[in-house]
Design an enzyme around this catalytic site. Structure first.
Site, PDB file in Angstrom:
ATOM      1  N   GLN A 171      65.658 152.945 -39.432  1.00  0.00           N
ATOM      2  CA  GLN A 171      64.530 152.066 -39.136  1.00  0.00           C
ATOM      3  C   GLN A 171      63.220 152.768 -39.490  1.00  0.00           C
ATOM      4  O   GLN A 171      62.300 152.163 -40.037  1.00  0.00           O
ATOM      5  CB  GLN A 171      64.554 151.677 -37.651  1.00  0.00           C
ATOM      6  CG  GLN A 171      63.588 150.562 -37.292  1.00  0.00           C
ATOM      7  CD  GLN A 171      63.967 149.233 -37.924  1.00  0.00           C
ATOM      8  OE1 GLN A 171      65.122 148.974 -38.242  1.00  0.00           O
ATOM      9  NE2 GLN A 171      62.975 148.383 -38.148  1.00  0.00           N
ATOM     10  N   TRP A 224      56.128 143.355 -40.868  1.00  0.00           N
ATOM     11  CA  TRP A 224      57.379 143.143 -41.619  1.00  0.00           C
ATOM     12  C   TRP A 224      58.551 143.932 -41.073  1.00  0.00           C
ATOM     13  O   TRP A 224      59.701 143.513 -41.177  1.00  0.00           O
ATOM     14  CB  TRP A 224      57.175 143.541 -43.087  1.00  0.00           C
ATOM     15  CG  TRP A 224      56.362 142.565 -43.839  1.00  0.00           C
ATOM     16  CD1 TRP A 224      55.024 142.625 -44.108  1.00  0.00           C
ATOM     17  CD2 TRP A 224      56.825 141.339 -44.431  1.00  0.00           C
ATOM     18  NE1 TRP A 224      54.630 141.523 -44.813  1.00  0.00           N
ATOM     19  CE2 TRP A 224      55.717 140.713 -45.036  1.00  0.00           C
ATOM     20  CE3 TRP A 224      58.071 140.705 -44.504  1.00  0.00           C
ATOM     21  CZ2 TRP A 224      55.805 139.497 -45.702  1.00  0.00           C
ATOM     22  CZ3 TRP A 224      58.162 139.493 -45.169  1.00  0.00           C
ATOM     23  CH2 TRP A 224      57.037 138.906 -45.755  1.00  0.00           C
ATOM     24  N   VAL A 225      58.246 145.111 -40.571  1.00  0.00           N
ATOM     25  CA  VAL A 225      59.322 146.007 -40.137  1.00  0.00           C
ATOM     26  C   VAL A 225      59.073 146.368 -38.676  1.00  0.00           C
ATOM     27  O   VAL A 225      57.955 146.737 -38.303  1.00  0.00           O
ATOM     28  CB  VAL A 225      59.327 147.302 -40.986  1.00  0.00           C
ATOM     29  CG1 VAL A 225      60.462 148.219 -40.547  1.00  0.00           C
ATOM     30  CG2 VAL A 225      59.455 146.980 -42.473  1.00  0.00           C
ATOM     31  N   ALA A 226      60.102 146.254 -37.863  1.00  0.00           N
ATOM     32  CA  ALA A 226      59.944 146.603 -36.444  1.00  0.00           C
ATOM     33  C   ALA A 226      59.740 148.105 -36.291  1.00  0.00           C
ATOM     34  O   ALA A 226      60.369 148.908 -36.993  1.00  0.00           O
ATOM     35  CB  ALA A 226      61.175 146.158 -35.657  1.00  0.00           C
ATOM     36  N   SER A 268      63.701 147.542 -32.833  1.00  0.00           N
ATOM     37  CA  SER A 268      64.425 146.637 -33.731  1.00  0.00           C
ATOM     38  C   SER A 268      65.771 146.255 -33.138  1.00  0.00           C
ATOM     39  O   SER A 268      66.541 147.117 -32.701  1.00  0.00           O
ATOM     40  CB  SER A 268      64.661 147.306 -35.087  1.00  0.00           C
ATOM     41  OG  SER A 268      65.572 146.523 -35.853  1.00  0.00           O
ATOM     42  N   HIS A 321      68.185 145.523 -34.770  1.00  0.00           N
ATOM     43  CA  HIS A 321      69.230 146.125 -35.609  1.00  0.00           C
ATOM     44  C   HIS A 321      69.741 147.426 -35.001  1.00  0.00           C
ATOM     45  O   HIS A 321      70.853 147.851 -35.280  1.00  0.00           O
ATOM     46  CB  HIS A 321      68.709 146.379 -37.021  1.00  0.00           C
ATOM     47  CG  HIS A 321      68.590 145.121 -37.821  1.00  0.00           C
ATOM     48  ND1 HIS A 321      69.677 144.522 -38.410  1.00  0.00           N
ATOM     49  CD2 HIS A 321      67.523 144.340 -38.109  1.00  0.00           C
ATOM     50  CE1 HIS A 321      69.284 143.424 -39.047  1.00  0.00           C
ATOM     51  NE2 HIS A 321      67.975 143.289 -38.865  1.00  0.00           N
ATOM     52  N   ASP A 359      71.203 140.700 -40.713  1.00  0.00           N
ATOM     53  CA  ASP A 359      70.471 139.973 -41.740  1.00  0.00           C
ATOM     54  C   ASP A 359      71.511 139.393 -42.695  1.00  0.00           C
ATOM     55  O   ASP A 359      72.379 140.123 -43.186  1.00  0.00           O
ATOM     56  CB  ASP A 359      69.533 140.896 -42.517  1.00  0.00           C
ATOM     57  CG  ASP A 359      68.355 141.357 -41.668  1.00  0.00           C
ATOM     58  OD1 ASP A 359      68.073 140.701 -40.637  1.00  0.00           O
ATOM     59  OD2 ASP A 359      67.720 142.350 -42.049  1.00  0.00           O
ATOM     60  N   GLU A 384      61.772 134.690 -39.927  1.00  0.00           N
ATOM     61  CA  GLU A 384      62.811 135.411 -40.685  1.00  0.00           C
ATOM     62  C   GLU A 384      64.082 134.568 -40.687  1.00  0.00           C
ATOM     63  O   GLU A 384      64.931 134.714 -39.806  1.00  0.00           O
ATOM     64  CB  GLU A 384      63.100 136.786 -40.063  1.00  0.00           C
ATOM     65  CG  GLU A 384      61.990 137.791 -40.261  1.00  0.00           C
ATOM     66  CD  GLU A 384      62.450 139.224 -39.949  1.00  0.00           C
ATOM     67  OE1 GLU A 384      63.598 139.408 -39.498  1.00  0.00           O
ATOM     68  OE2 GLU A 384      61.644 140.140 -40.162  1.00  0.00           O
ATOM     69  N   HIS A 386      67.554 136.511 -40.243  1.00  0.00           N
ATOM     70  CA  HIS A 386      67.906 137.415 -39.137  1.00  0.00           C
ATOM     71  C   HIS A 386      68.563 136.626 -38.008  1.00  0.00           C
ATOM     72  O   HIS A 386      67.936 135.790 -37.367  1.00  0.00           O
ATOM     73  CB  HIS A 386      66.638 138.121 -38.642  1.00  0.00           C
ATOM     74  CG  HIS A 386      66.873 139.099 -37.518  1.00  0.00           C
ATOM     75  ND1 HIS A 386      66.820 140.470 -37.687  1.00  0.00           N
ATOM     76  CD2 HIS A 386      67.160 138.900 -36.203  1.00  0.00           C
ATOM     77  CE1 HIS A 386      67.062 141.075 -36.522  1.00  0.00           C
ATOM     78  NE2 HIS A 386      67.262 140.136 -35.600  1.00  0.00           N
TER      79      HIS A 386
HETATM   80 ZN   LIG Z   1      66.836 141.634 -39.389  1.00  0.00          ZN
END
Ligand SMILES: [Zn+2]
Length: 268
Positions: free
Chosen positions: A151, A179-181, A186, A188, A195, A238, A241
């Site tokens: 991440q 855009w990115v945690a 996250s 993920h 995703d 998203e 996701h």
């Molecule tokens: Zn995702």
């Protein structure tokens, strides 16, 4: 062929039940997970559904994670604990305001393309992917579980991209975070979010996103970051996701057009 196929799935379900009970022991180590996940850092598209002969294979096999089979005295019987786990583990809230607990642990199943997912969501994920294919829609899980390091590297890449476009350090970080945690926030990193994109050959992304949007709740998954909920979720739309919450929660979330944060507010 089809019979063998379903037997494979049944096998995995049985294994899942066994593993769930083992989870109540909390006796496995994160170290093992880390060793495995170090092996799966590439994003590559799956090859597991092409050609059709391979299509009959399950998307995943159980990972070689081993779990220490030691029962600790939790004060609850195993069955009671399992039921409690069933209703809580998949409703954990992780977003920019609620980081992942430091002691969070999970057991993973490796997909055929190397992505890992929490073993507890694998059977539902498999069923969902199978159902999509039976509707001639061909999804691919392009990202499952991510380590904190993964991440962080995604975040660093995004920041570098914005800097190369001329943004200041502060602005680049701020843009990247849309855009990115931020690592630690996250889903993920839980392993219960994936995703999903199209295979790019038989389906387009639009087809896959639409199918998932309409059908994922039947399998316990939700479109986690819908358009119009960004202020609540902290994440932009998203459509790829998907997050596992269980069929009951997913159905309610879908029917009411709410996001996970709103659902949890209602039930708590
Ligand atoms: Zn995702």
């Amino acid at each position: 062929m089809m019979k063998e196929y379903w037997n494979d799935n049944d096998f995995n379900r049985n294994m899942r039940r066994k593993k769930l009970k083992r989870h109540t022991s909390r006796g496995f180590t994160l170290g093992l997970c880390c060793c495995l996940t170090a092996m799966i850092l590439a994003f590559g598209l799956t090859v597991n559904h092409i050609p059709p002969a391979v299509d009959k294979q399950p998307d995943a096999h159980l990972s070689k994670n081993t779990v220490a089979n030691t029962d600790f005295d939790t004060g609850l019987t195993t069955d009671t604990q399992s039921i409690a786990d069933e209703t809580t583990w998949c409703l954990i809230l992780v977003n920019k305001w609620n980081p992942i607990p430091e002691d969070y642990e999970a057991d993973f199943t490796e997909l055929a393309n190397g992505q890992l997912v929490d073993t507890r969501i694998y059977p539902a994920l498999q069923e969902m992917l199978d159902a999509a294919r039976s509707d001639y829609v061909y999804p691919v899980v392009v990202s499952g579980y991510r380590t904190t390091e993964k991440q962080q590297s995604l975040m660093s890449e995004k920041i570098a991209d914005y800097k190369s476009e001329g943004y200041s350090d502060t602005a680049a970080v701020s843009k990247a975070e849309t855009w990115v945690a931020v690592p630690g926030t996250s889903e993920h990193q839980l392993g219960i979010a994936v995703d999903i994109n199209a295979d790019g050959i038989r389906s387009t992304g639009k087809e896959v996103y639409k199918w998932l949007d309409l059908n994922s709740y039947k399998f316990g998954f939700i479109r986690r970051y819908p358009a119009g909920k960004t202020e609540i979720t902290g994440v932009i739309d998203e459509p790829w996701h998907y997050r596992y919450v269980g069929i009951d929660a997913a159905t309610e979330i879908y029917n009411q057009g709410i996001c996970l944060e709103e659902y949890l507010n209602k039930i708590n």
